[in-house]
Design a protein around this motif. Structure first.
Motif, mmCIF file in Angstrom:
data_model
loop_
_atom_site.group_PDB
_atom_site.id
_atom_site.type_symbol
_atom_site.label_atom_id
_atom_site.label_comp_id
_atom_site.label_asym_id
_atom_site.label_seq_id
_atom_site.Cartn_x
_atom_site.Cartn_y
_atom_site.Cartn_z
ATOM 1 N N VAL A 1 61.371 43.587 75.345
ATOM 2 C CA VAL A 1 60.888 42.205 75.534
ATOM 3 C C VAL A 1 61.350 41.892 76.927
ATOM 4 C CG1 VAL A 1 60.781 39.750 75.022
ATOM 5 C CG2 VAL A 1 60.538 41.891 72.939
ATOM 6 N N LEU B 1 59.255 35.571 71.044
ATOM 7 C CA LEU B 1 59.160 36.874 70.634
ATOM 8 C C LEU B 1 60.777 37.211 70.013
ATOM 9 C CD1 LEU B 1 56.943 38.949 72.870
ATOM 10 C CD2 LEU B 1 56.482 37.900 70.717
ATOM 11 N N VAL B 2 61.568 36.984 70.994
ATOM 12 C CA VAL B 2 63.285 37.128 70.468
ATOM 13 C C VAL B 2 63.480 36.661 69.174
ATOM 14 C CG1 VAL B 2 65.495 36.939 71.086
ATOM 15 C CG2 VAL B 2 63.894 37.977 72.796
ATOM 16 N N LEU C 1 54.331 41.256 64.931
ATOM 17 C CA LEU C 1 55.459 40.593 64.305
ATOM 18 C C LEU C 1 54.975 39.568 63.298
ATOM 19 C CD1 LEU C 1 57.689 39.820 67.260
ATOM 20 C CD2 LEU C 1 58.073 41.373 65.220
ATOM 21 N N GLY C 2 53.566 39.545 62.983
ATOM 22 C CA GLY C 2 52.955 38.865 62.027
ATOM 23 C C GLY C 2 52.582 37.299 62.468
ATOM 24 N N MET C 3 52.733 37.156 63.709
ATOM 25 C CA MET C 3 52.543 35.688 64.222
ATOM 26 C C MET C 3 51.076 35.439 64.300
ATOM 27 S SD MET C 3 55.570 35.954 66.606
ATOM 28 C CE MET C 3 55.544 34.476 67.436
ATOM 29 N N MET D 1 57.472 33.085 76.154
ATOM 30 C CA MET D 1 56.920 34.507 75.519
ATOM 31 C C MET D 1 58.367 35.153 75.168
ATOM 32 S SD MET D 1 55.066 37.732 76.652
ATOM 33 C CE MET D 1 56.190 38.615 77.445
ATOM 34 N N PHE D 2 59.417 35.074 75.895
ATOM 35 C CA PHE D 2 60.673 35.748 75.758
ATOM 36 C C PHE D 2 61.209 35.036 74.321
ATOM 37 C CE2 PHE D 2 65.207 36.339 76.209
ATOM 38 C CZ PHE D 2 65.485 37.799 76.292
ATOM 39 N N ILE E 1 50.644 41.760 76.351
ATOM 40 C CA ILE E 1 51.904 41.931 75.469
ATOM 41 C C ILE E 1 52.167 41.156 74.396
ATOM 42 C CG2 ILE E 1 54.530 41.654 76.094
ATOM 43 C CD1 ILE E 1 53.636 42.702 78.935
ATOM 44 N N PHE E 2 51.871 39.689 74.754
ATOM 45 C CA PHE E 2 52.208 38.606 73.637
ATOM 46 C C PHE E 2 51.261 38.600 72.479
ATOM 47 C CE2 PHE E 2 51.912 34.100 72.705
ATOM 48 C CZ PHE E 2 53.053 34.124 72.218
ATOM 49 N N ASN F 1 64.095 43.323 54.263
ATOM 50 C CA ASN F 1 63.153 44.270 54.812
ATOM 51 C C ASN F 1 63.614 45.741 54.660
ATOM 52 O OD1 ASN F 1 60.910 42.922 55.446
ATOM 53 N ND2 ASN F 1 61.867 42.018 57.107
ATOM 54 N N ILE G 1 59.822 46.900 61.190
ATOM 55 C CA ILE G 1 60.450 46.356 62.237
ATOM 56 C C ILE G 1 61.827 45.504 61.463
ATOM 57 C CG2 ILE G 1 60.712 44.123 63.880
ATOM 58 C CD1 ILE G 1 57.858 44.770 64.462
ATOM 59 N N PHE H 1 50.245 40.192 80.792
ATOM 60 C CA PHE H 1 51.038 39.060 79.831
ATOM 61 C C PHE H 1 50.264 38.733 78.300
ATOM 62 C CE2 PHE H 1 50.923 34.511 77.981
ATOM 63 C CZ PHE H 1 52.297 34.285 78.213
ATOM 64 N N GLY I 1 60.871 49.074 67.157
ATOM 65 C CA GLY I 1 61.679 48.047 66.423
ATOM 66 C C GLY I 1 62.455 48.528 65.181
ATOM 67 N N ILE J 1 54.974 49.279 68.556
ATOM 68 C CA ILE J 1 56.193 48.712 68.730
ATOM 69 C C ILE J 1 57.027 48.502 67.412
ATOM 70 C CG2 ILE J 1 55.264 46.338 68.553
ATOM 71 C CD1 ILE J 1 57.301 45.765 70.760
ATOM 72 N N LEU K 1 63.064 38.430 61.840
ATOM 73 C CA LEU K 1 62.475 39.551 61.022
ATOM 74 C C LEU K 1 63.948 40.671 60.529
ATOM 75 C CD1 LEU K 1 59.023 40.335 62.130
ATOM 76 C CD2 LEU K 1 59.714 39.602 59.853
ATOM 77 N N GLN K 2 64.614 41.001 61.695
ATOM 78 C CA GLN K 2 65.576 41.910 61.709
ATOM 79 C C GLN K 2 66.818 41.341 61.374
ATOM 80 O OE1 GLN K 2 64.643 43.514 65.787
ATOM 81 N NE2 GLN K 2 63.952 45.277 64.795
ATOM 82 N N SER L 1 64.625 45.856 70.488
ATOM 83 C CA SER L 1 63.669 45.163 70.583
ATOM 84 C C SER L 1 63.486 44.064 71.702
ATOM 85 C CB SER L 1 63.035 44.533 69.261
ATOM 86 O OG SER L 1 63.240 45.459 68.086
ATOM 87 N N ARG M 1 61.456 35.537 66.750
ATOM 88 C CA ARG M 1 60.976 36.164 65.855
ATOM 89 C C ARG M 1 61.325 37.717 65.507
ATOM 90 N NH1 ARG M 1 58.060 35.364 60.975
ATOM 91 N NH2 ARG M 1 56.622 37.090 60.790
ATOM 92 N N PHE M 2 61.761 38.368 66.400
ATOM 93 C CA PHE M 2 62.464 39.693 66.163
ATOM 94 C C PHE M 2 63.811 39.416 65.414
ATOM 95 C CE2 PHE M 2 60.194 42.044 69.343
ATOM 96 C CZ PHE M 2 59.821 42.996 68.769
ATOM 97 N N ILE N 1 52.558 42.134 70.656
ATOM 98 C CA ILE N 1 53.545 41.972 69.788
ATOM 99 C C ILE N 1 53.742 40.798 68.725
ATOM 100 C CG2 ILE N 1 56.003 41.632 70.086
ATOM 101 C CD1 ILE N 1 56.499 42.799 72.765
ATOM 102 N N GLY N 2 53.061 39.881 69.244
ATOM 103 C CA GLY N 2 53.040 38.713 68.239
ATOM 104 C C GLY N 2 52.251 39.122 66.902
#
Lengths: 639, 374
Positions: free
Chosen positions: B286, A30-31, B331-333, A26-27, B323-324, A45, B240, B320, B274, B270, A37-38, B282, A33-34, B327-328
């Motif tokens: 996480v 997500l990281v 984030l558009g996932m 998960m970490f 959160i997943f 953006n 974000i 879990f 972000g 979030i 995007l960022q 961010s 993806r961040f 955030i997913g």
């Protein structure tokens, strides 16, 4: 002591790594993806976020004024009122639309369409949408008193184009109206709801008149509500443009035409500047700038008298005897001896066809000068028949006929100079000799516009240059061509024109005046062939009556003018009073046009052939003129 | 060693790292919510009441957490089934009393979401059933456990709340995997997973509500559906992304302050974080969540009985998945489903449940050495 009652518990072997792996995965996901995007798309953006909240709002720029040559306002902007809807403040849109319809008389379906369009075009909910434009002051007064009950409705002050003289300049100025989709694409900076030039100078000068809108940046929230306002550029008004036209003269010309259909062109021969460009009947161009009903439009368009037509440039007529000015120049240029005579018996026979002179008994022996002064048709029949059509066609084309003069107004007509090639292309037939005879007196296929005649007459006075007719005061004169005539040939024509006014037998005697030098040529353009009988205009049906032409020049002091008048179906001679009225204005002591300094005139026709003594000392004393008088007859007599 | 442990008060055994992480997350959540509740008016900002309400909820939650710590968690074993029945009854009540969207039960000044209570009771009943025996589950046992999740999930789906229904099943699924099932069953499940996209397109998608379908299709193919349903996702990504490396600064986010970001104080909170704290913030958040999960994991590992361990694993999966998925989704996932982010999103019932569950995990961690001495 407590007793352990259970075996020591151990979690299932596989399950602990499962949880750790899940957390790690998960970490990472997500990281990543961040980061995507960022960091990777961050800049992009950022710009999107910026574009989200900053809107540009246009600030109206005043349209430039149109002024006459002396600064009289011809087109200006006047305040008008619009009832507008601010969507976000409105509680009940359908009811509000119905109310506006009830107040202003605008059809509800139209309001609904406007509203729907604004939604499709994503007009922000805070910006007012003008639903009913050009609401009268009385209506505004009534609406304002009830406005409190209708949140979201406001009365906006807008600008409406106003034409001071309406019909007088309608065809020259044209008009503005709401821009359509095509125009919105054509002109940058134009927004829906803006007015744009549709006709005349408003259309031609659109880019100079429009000005540049100001831009105000508006920080808005997601609902489109403005939070901060920042002026980026201030609006710049359009250019004020001065025309060469003179309001008083235009009025004189329009008054002279009266209710008759026709047109008057007044031009300065040296520069090609137009001082008047009148056409009748006219329409009120103010009708187009406000609320214009389709029925009003249709009645204008379907009017039998065609008020929308600018007869000076958009209508073509047979030139009739005015054509002889061009024909005589052609004869001279082709080496015809002006003193050679033709015996006019009143008719000219070609095979078994008979072409008649306007004077039933004939003119007797006629030389070129007399043929112009007295407008003898047979002289032209015979001489043109001898020279052939090709010479005529060629000369007429170099003299500016058969193609537009280049005046800066939309839809100018070219007219027709007939010839072998033209007939083959248009009709698939070969040229007939008889048609040359017809063409020689400006009948048959020949078609010209009044402004073409004016340009040609001006060329006789300005050294043979075909000037582009100018409508703006500060426009640089521009010669778009030149006639092949020599100075002496032109002088000969001018002299004959003068005699037509001043001579005892002159056909243009009715415009003679004591205070100025005038030359002219009348013309009667037959609309239908009436055979042998000549009828009085009053006895003929209107549509069958002849068109009356008058092509003239006038000089006083250092002022020279070309005045051309055409009266549709006026019958022979009806153009003369119109021209006379124009000269009355031009040369009247109280008008600015008449206050010219008396000075050297350039070449002017011979003094000695005039029946009445010229009144102007300056003319007699002109050294250039003396020179010309001595030289001109010599040449022709020698040849 | 055991002797010394035994002598200590249970509080000394508590998972203090989890307490600290919980406080950190709840504090961050409040700080962020202050910003997320604010909108710009002219040049100033105005904060709405969500922030104050959430402060109250956090205090209440902390109280619940304490209550949940100070009784032996094994007492819950006996009350698990009644709790589940009660929450199912509440679900039915919501279904039959509400309007078209029936997620809340008005309780005086606040609205209570029975689906939150369902999550706890499913956790308890699931842990209770799964803690019987040690061998990997066979089909029959698996079916029994699944029934515990499927009935409430179906009711929640009817509300309609697709996200929560899926989360309930995911939590239960996580617990089952933690407990262990027969290899044969795993093989079948993998096969079903491979085939399920086909079933999804043929059976599930046509039966979803319009907005649910739009959101899912909007995720798969953004061009094809109603622009409004992808608007949220688009604005969240812009928010974000525009934070870039270091963010726009606290209270400086434009996407949220100017209301471009929808649901900014709830599901999309979030995105506010972000936007204002950037990539650095961010990743830190996480990471904080990961440490939070790992500290729950530590308790699951150290629990002294299988009920405590499986229950704690359930809590792990509860956090879990939320959160997943949250955030997913932001984030558009993943498709936009209404799942809040624990401690960060505004929400009364969810806050209480979050704190209660942390309290129960602390409860398990406190009592891991009790009874161990001979």
């Amino acid at each position: 002591m407590l007793i352990n009652i259970q075996e020591e518990y151990q979690p299932p072997r596989h399950s602990l790594p499962l949880l750790q792996v899940l957390v790690l995965a998960m970490f990472c996901v997500l990281v990543l993806r961040f980061w995507h995007l960022q960091i990777l798309q961050g800049e992009q953006n950022m710009q999107r976020a910026y574009a989200n909240r900053w809107r540009e709002q246009m600030v109206h720029a005043n349209r430039g004024l149109l002024l006459d040559s002396r600064g009289v306002i011809l087109a200006e902007n006047r305040p008008s009122y619009a009832v507008s809807l601010v969507r976000e403040d409105c509680r009940d849109i359908p009811a509000t639309l119905a109310k506006i319809s009830q107040w202003t008389g605008e059809p509800l379906s139209k309001l609904e369409r406007l509203y729907k369009n604004s939604l499709e075009e994503r007009v922000p909910s805070f910006s007012p949408l003008a639903l009913a434009r050009d609401v009268s002051f009385e209506q505004v007064a009534r609406i304002e008193s009830q406005l409190v009950n209708w949140p979201g409705l406001i009365v906006e002050s807008q600008q409406r184009r106003f034409y001071t003289y309406g019909e007088m300049f309608a065809h020259v100025l044209g008009y503005v109206a709401l821009a359509n989709s095509k125009e919105l694409e054509t002109y940058a900076g134009l927004r829906r709801g803006d007015s744009v030039g549709k006709q005349g100078l408003e259309l031609v000068l659109e880019n100079r008149l429009r000005g540049t809108k100001g831009v105000t940046a508006l920080e808005v929230d997601a609902l489109g509500r403005p939070l901060l306002r920042e002026e980026k550029t201030s609006p710049r008004s359009g250019e004020d443009i001065r025309l060469s036209l003179d309001t008083d003269l235009q009025r004189a010309a329009m008054t002279a035409l009266g209710k008759r259909a026709g047109s008057v062109v007044v031009m300065e021969p040296e520069s090609g500047r137009l001082l008047a460009l009148a056409t009748s009947p006219a329409y009120d161009n103010n009708l187009f700038t406000g609320r214009f009903s389709p029925s009003a439009w249709n009645s204008l368009r379907n009017d039998e008298r065609h008020p929308l037509q600018n007869r000076a440039i958009q209508s073509v007529y047979p030139p009739g005897s005015v054509w002889k000015l061009m024909m005589a120049a052609m004869f001279l240029h082709e080496g015809v001896n002006p003193d050679e005579t033709v015996n006019c018996t009143g008719e000219f026979r070609l095979g078994n066809r008979v072409f008649r002179c306007w004077r039933a008994g004939g003119h007797g022996k006629v030389n070129m000068r007399r043929s112009l002064v007295e407008s003898c048709d047979v002289y032209y029949y015979q001489t043109a028949d001898r020279l052939g059509i090709d010479k005529l066609t060629g000369f007429a084309q170099t003299a500016g006929f058969g193609h537009p003069t280049g005046i800066a107004l939309p839809s100018e007509k070219a007219g027709v100079v007939p010839g072998r090639e033209w007939k083959l292309n248009m009709r698939g037939e070969s040229w007939q000799r008889g048609e040359t005879v017809n063409a020689s007196i400006g009948q048959g296929y020949t078609l010209v516009t009044p402004v073409q005649i004016a340009v040609y007459v001006a060329s006789l006075l300005n050294g043979g240059r075909l000037m582009k007719p100018l409508l703006l005061r500060d426009e640089r004169p521009e010669a778009l061509g030149g006639t092949p005539s020599t100075e002496k040939e032109r002088a000969f024509i001018l002299e004959a024109m003068r005699l037509a006014v001043e001579g005892r037998q002159g056909t243009a005697r009715s415009i003679r005046r004591a205070d100025a030098l005038l030359g002219g040529k009348t013309g009667t353009a037959q609309v239908v062939s009436l055979g042998d009988t000549r009828q009085k205009p009053e006895e003929t049906r209107y549509e069958y009556r002849d068109h009356a032409w008058m092509a003239t020049w006038g000089a006083k002091g250092d002022k020279k003018y070309v005045v051309v008048a055409l009266v549709e179906h006026g019958g022979g001679g009806s153009a003369a009073p119109v021209v006379r009225a124009v000269y009355d204005h031009l040369f009247a002591p109280e008008t600015a046009a008449a206050r010219g300094r008396v000075a050297a005139l350039g070449y002017m026709p011979r003094q000695d052939v005039l029946n009445d003594a010229a009144t102007d000392e300056a003319i007699r004393n002109s050294r250039q003129w003396e020179k010309f008088v001595r030289q001109a007859p010599d040449r022709y007599e020698r040849e | 060693m055991t002797q010394s442990m035994m002598e200590k008060h249970p509080l000394a055994q508590a998972n203090w790292v989890l307490v600290l992480l919980t406080i950190a997350l709840a504090g961050l959540g409040l700080i962020n919510l202050y910003s997320a509740s604010a909108v710009r008016l002219g040049e100033g900002i105005s904060v709405d009441s969500h922030f104050q309400k959430q402060c109250l909820w956090v205090l209440l939650g902390a109280g619940c957490m304490l209550i949940c710590m100070f009784f032996d968690y094994r007492r819950l074993i006996s009350s698990a089934e009644p709790l589940l029945l009660l929450s199912i009854a509440l679900l039915l009540l919501v279904l039959f009393t509400g309007g078209t969207v029936r997620r809340w039960l008005p309780l005086g000044p606040v609205n209570f979401q029975p689906s939150e209570a369902v999550k706890i009771s499913v956790l308890l009943v699931g842990a209770k059933i799964l803690s019987r025996g040690k061998d990997p589950l066979n089909w029959k046992e698996l079916g029994g456990v699944m029934l515990v999740g499927l009935v409430p999930a179906a009711l929640i789906l009817k509300q309609p709340d697709l996200g929560t229904a899926v989360i309930v099943l995911l939590i239960l699924g996580g617990m089952i995997l933690y407990r262990g099932v027969k290899i044969k069953i795993i093989k079948v499940c993998v096969l079903v997973l491979i085939l399920s996209p086909v079933a999804l397109v043929k059976l599930v998608i046509p039966n979803l509500l319009d907005y649910q379908r739009d959101r899912i299709l909007g995720f798969v193919n953004p061009e094809k559906v109603n622009p409004d349903s992808i608007y949220q996702n688009k604005q969240a990504k812009i928010a974000i992304g525009s934070g870039q490396t270091w963010g726009k600064g606290y209270l400086e986010g434009t996407q949220s302050k100017l209301r471009f970001l929808p649901a900014k104080h709830t599901d999309f909170a979030i995105a506010v974080f972000g936007e204002e704290w950037g990539f650095a913030g961010s990743v830190a958040l996480v990471a904080l969540f990961c440490f939070f999960l790992l500290s729950i994991y530590a308790t699951a590992r150290e629990a002294r009985d299988s009920f405590g361990s499986i229950f704690t694993a359930g809590v792990f999966f509860y956090f879990f998945w939320q959160i997943f998925v949250n955030i997913g989704m932001v984030l558009g996932m993943m498709p936009v489903v209404g799942i809040p982010l624990p401690f960060i999103s505004y929400g009364g019932s969810a806050s209480l449940v979050n704190f209660c569950l942390v309290g129960l995990v602390l409860n398990v961690s406190m009592r891991r050495f009790v009874f161990r001495a001979v």
